[in-house]
Design an enzyme around this catalytic site. Structure first.
Site, PDB file in Angstrom:
ATOM      1  N   THR A  36      11.749  44.765 -21.101  1.00 16.36           N
ATOM      2  CA  THR A  36      12.422  46.073 -21.010  1.00 16.36           C
ATOM      3  C   THR A  36      11.594  47.210 -21.617  1.00 16.36           C
ATOM      4  OG1 THR A  36      13.579  45.647 -23.083  1.00 16.36           O
ATOM      5  CG2 THR A  36      14.743  45.081 -21.062  1.00 16.36           C
ATOM      6  N   SER A 140      24.369  29.355 -16.646  1.00 13.11           N
ATOM      7  CA  SER A 140      24.707  28.829 -17.976  1.00 13.11           C
ATOM      8  C   SER A 140      25.786  27.763 -17.831  1.00 13.11           C
ATOM      9  CB  SER A 140      25.264  29.952 -18.855  1.00 13.11           C
ATOM     10  OG  SER A 140      25.863  29.404 -20.009  1.00 13.11           O
ATOM     11  N   TYR A 153      30.614  37.029 -19.328  1.00 13.94           N
ATOM     12  CA  TYR A 153      29.391  36.242 -19.129  1.00 13.94           C
ATOM     13  C   TYR A 153      29.658  35.047 -18.213  1.00 13.94           C
ATOM     14  CZ  TYR A 153      25.208  33.651 -20.804  1.00 13.94           C
ATOM     15  OH  TYR A 153      24.020  32.958 -20.921  1.00 13.94           O
ATOM     16  N   ALA A 156      30.001  36.186 -14.638  1.00 14.66           N
ATOM     17  CA  ALA A 156      28.696  36.510 -14.041  1.00 14.66           C
ATOM     18  C   ALA A 156      27.933  35.229 -13.714  1.00 14.66           C
ATOM     19  CB  ALA A 156      27.882  37.376 -15.008  1.00 14.66           C
ATOM     20  N   LYS A 157      27.925  34.283 -14.658  1.00 15.37           N
ATOM     21  CA  LYS A 157      27.124  33.067 -14.462  1.00 15.37           C
ATOM     22  C   LYS A 157      27.737  32.166 -13.382  1.00 15.37           C
ATOM     23  CE  LYS A 157      23.783  33.802 -17.476  1.00 15.37           C
ATOM     24  NZ  LYS A 157      22.448  34.210 -16.999  1.00 15.37           N
TER      25      LYS A 157
HETATM   26  P1  NAP Z   1      16.750  36.027 -25.086  1.00 15.53           P
HETATM   27  O1  NAP Z   1      15.913  35.196 -25.991  1.00 15.53           O
HETATM   28  O2  NAP Z   1      17.773  36.949 -25.630  1.00 15.53           O
HETATM   29  O3  NAP Z   1      15.750  36.838 -24.115  1.00 15.53           O
HETATM   30  C1  NAP Z   1      16.294  37.681 -23.136  1.00 15.53           C
HETATM   31  C2  NAP Z   1      15.191  38.142 -22.208  1.00 15.53           C
HETATM   32  O4  NAP Z   1      15.805  38.943 -21.200  1.00 15.53           O
HETATM   33  C3  NAP Z   1      14.171  39.006 -22.908  1.00 15.53           C
HETATM   34  O5  NAP Z   1      12.914  38.795 -22.307  1.00 15.53           O
HETATM   35  C4  NAP Z   1      14.676  40.422 -22.640  1.00 15.53           C
HETATM   36  O6  NAP Z   1      13.650  41.407 -22.608  1.00 15.53           O
HETATM   37  C5  NAP Z   1      15.240  40.246 -21.232  1.00 15.53           C
HETATM   38  N1  NAP Z   1      16.255  41.254 -20.947  1.00 15.53           N
HETATM   39  C6  NAP Z   1      17.394  41.513 -21.640  1.00 15.53           C
HETATM   40  N2  NAP Z   1      18.067  42.527 -21.057  1.00 15.53           N
HETATM   41  C7  NAP Z   1      17.324  42.915 -20.001  1.00 15.53           C
HETATM   42  C8  NAP Z   1      17.468  43.922 -19.030  1.00 15.53           C
HETATM   43  N3  NAP Z   1      18.531  44.739 -19.003  1.00 15.53           N
HETATM   44  N4  NAP Z   1      16.500  44.061 -18.103  1.00 15.53           N
HETATM   45  C9  NAP Z   1      15.436  43.235 -18.094  1.00 15.53           C
HETATM   46  N5  NAP Z   1      15.222  42.265 -18.979  1.00 15.53           N
HETATM   47  C10 NAP Z   1      16.176  42.111 -19.935  1.00 15.53           C
HETATM   48  O7  NAP Z   1      17.544  35.108 -24.047  1.00 15.53           O
HETATM   49  P2  NAP Z   1      17.366  33.566 -23.618  1.00 15.53           P
HETATM   50  O8  NAP Z   1      18.242  32.756 -24.499  1.00 15.53           O
HETATM   51  O9  NAP Z   1      15.947  33.230 -23.436  1.00 15.53           O
HETATM   52  O10 NAP Z   1      18.116  33.634 -22.209  1.00 15.53           O
HETATM   53  C11 NAP Z   1      17.427  33.623 -20.968  1.00 15.53           C
HETATM   54  C12 NAP Z   1      18.420  33.295 -19.881  1.00 15.53           C
HETATM   55  O11 NAP Z   1      19.031  32.034 -20.157  1.00 15.53           O
HETATM   56  C13 NAP Z   1      19.574  34.301 -19.770  1.00 15.53           C
HETATM   57  O12 NAP Z   1      19.908  34.488 -18.417  1.00 15.53           O
HETATM   58  C14 NAP Z   1      20.704  33.607 -20.499  1.00 15.53           C
HETATM   59  O13 NAP Z   1      21.951  34.061 -20.062  1.00 15.53           O
HETATM   60  C15 NAP Z   1      20.436  32.176 -20.113  1.00 15.53           C
HETATM   61  N6  NAP Z   1      21.040  31.199 -21.032  1.00 15.53           N
HETATM   62  C16 NAP Z   1      20.665  31.106 -22.343  1.00 15.53           C
HETATM   63  C17 NAP Z   1      21.260  30.149 -23.143  1.00 15.53           C
HETATM   64  C18 NAP Z   1      20.905  29.967 -24.587  1.00 15.53           C
HETATM   65  O14 NAP Z   1      21.557  29.135 -25.263  1.00 15.53           O
HETATM   66  N7  NAP Z   1      19.918  30.651 -25.132  1.00 15.53           N
HETATM   67  C19 NAP Z   1      22.251  29.317 -22.618  1.00 15.53           C
HETATM   68  C20 NAP Z   1      22.601  29.443 -21.295  1.00 15.53           C
HETATM   69  C21 NAP Z   1      21.994  30.381 -20.504  1.00 15.53           C
HETATM   70  P3  NAP Z   1      13.257  42.286 -23.923  1.00 15.53           P
HETATM   71  O15 NAP Z   1      12.466  41.374 -24.836  1.00 15.53           O
HETATM   72  O16 NAP Z   1      12.467  43.405 -23.391  1.00 15.53           O
HETATM   73  O17 NAP Z   1      14.561  42.699 -24.547  1.00 15.53           O
END
Ligand code: NAP
Length: 246
Positions: A36, A140, A153, A156-157
């Site tokens: 971002t 998710s 959430y 959406a998912k």
């Molecule tokens: P994270 O560590 O919070 O990282 C989020 C990433 O998304 C970052 O690169 C961030 O960019 C980017 N982002 C956030 N808002 C954005 C926007 N408006 N436009 C473009 N990029 C954006 O998240 P994560 O845990 O790796 O999650 C990645 C995916 O896995 C997500 O879809 C999440 O819903 C899914 N997920 C995660 C978990 C979990 O337990 N962690 C579980 C189920 C699903 P910046 O660095 O620039 O902010």
């Protein structure tokens, strides 16, 4: 497909997106990663420069239609035509529904669902022309199980899974597969926000008794991105340590 594939990963600056970009680079894909803002772009460059596979680290706000339009204009100008798309960027704004504000609902739906429609539509023409493509949507476990405090959430998912199945049927005959990966409880900044009590509650539900590592999600995404996964489409692969067995 022997030609080097160009993979676009949204939200590649941290967590699952960064692990996926690194995994795909090691597997021989060329990479476009998005963040971002400048800090995230720098993080992508620092993480991937040594692989020699990074084609571009670009700014993108997936929740903003104008930002997506500018992003695709930049890709076209640079003649970057990805045939692998990992829709990974996502956000949470947890609240009980009675207290949920309009902007908490809308932010989550735009970043996690509307974005996938726009990003996928923008990449599809290239894939149809190439008669080859791999689309992997990060959903998710809660899109299937539900979770109190995450109605926005989870909606959406769950939408992402319906989108995945429908598009898979539209484009299968063009050599394009569309799948989803559903992580469970993964150690990233997103779950770092949770209280110790919330973490303990989640861990109690996981037979493997630990959080997942972003690399373990990247490996599933990497397989779906490979040419070997040509006969898997419309599927959701759950990677959750047994937290929820579908
Ligand atoms: P994270 O560590 O919070 O990282 C989020 C990433 O998304 C970052 O690169 C961030 O960019 C980017 N982002 C956030 N808002 C954005 C926007 N408006 N436009 C473009 N990029 C954006 O998240 P994560 O845990 O790796 O999650 C990645 C995916 O896995 C997500 O879809 C999440 O819903 C899914 N997920 C995660 C978990 C979990 O337990 N962690 C579980 C189920 C699903 P910046 O660095 O620039 O902010």
């Amino acid at each position: 497909m022997s030609k080097t594939q160009l993979a676009l990963i949204t939200g590649a600056s941290r967590g699952i997106g960064m692990a996926t970009a690194a995994y795909l680079a090691r597997a021989g894909f060329e990479i476009i990663g998005t963040a971002t803002g400048p800090t995230g772009i720098q993080a992508i460059e620092d993480a991937l420069a040594a692989t020699g596979r990074l084609r571009a680290a670009l700014q993108l706000d997936v929740s903003n239609a104008d930002s997506i339009a500018r992003f695709f204009a930049d890709l076209a100008q640079a003649e970057l035509n990805p045939t692998v798309l990992v829709n990974n960027a996502g956000v949470t704004r947890d609240n009980l529904l009675l207290r949920m504000k309009d902007d908490e609902w809308e932010t989550v739906i735009s970043a996690n669902l509307n974005a996938i429609f726009r990003l996928t539509r923008g990449c599809l023409k290239t894939m149809v022309k190439a008669r080859y493509g791999r689309i992997i949507n990060v959903t998710s476990v809660v899109g299937v199980s539900g979770n109190a405090g995450q109605s926005n959430y989870a909606a959406a998912k769950a939408g992402v899974i319906g989108f995945t199945k429908s598009l898979a049927q539209e484009v299968a005959s063009r050599g394009i597969t569309v799948n989803a990966v559903a992580p469970g409880f993964i150690d990233t900044d997103m779950t770092g926000k949770l209280t110790d009590q919330q973490k303990e509650g989640a861990l109690a539900q996981i037979p493997t008794k630990r959080m997942g590592h972003p690399d373990e999600i990247a490996a599933a995404i990497g397989f779906l991105a490979s040419s070997e996964a040509a006969y898997i489409t419309g599927e959701t692969i759950h990677v959750n340590g047994g937290m929820y067995m579908v």
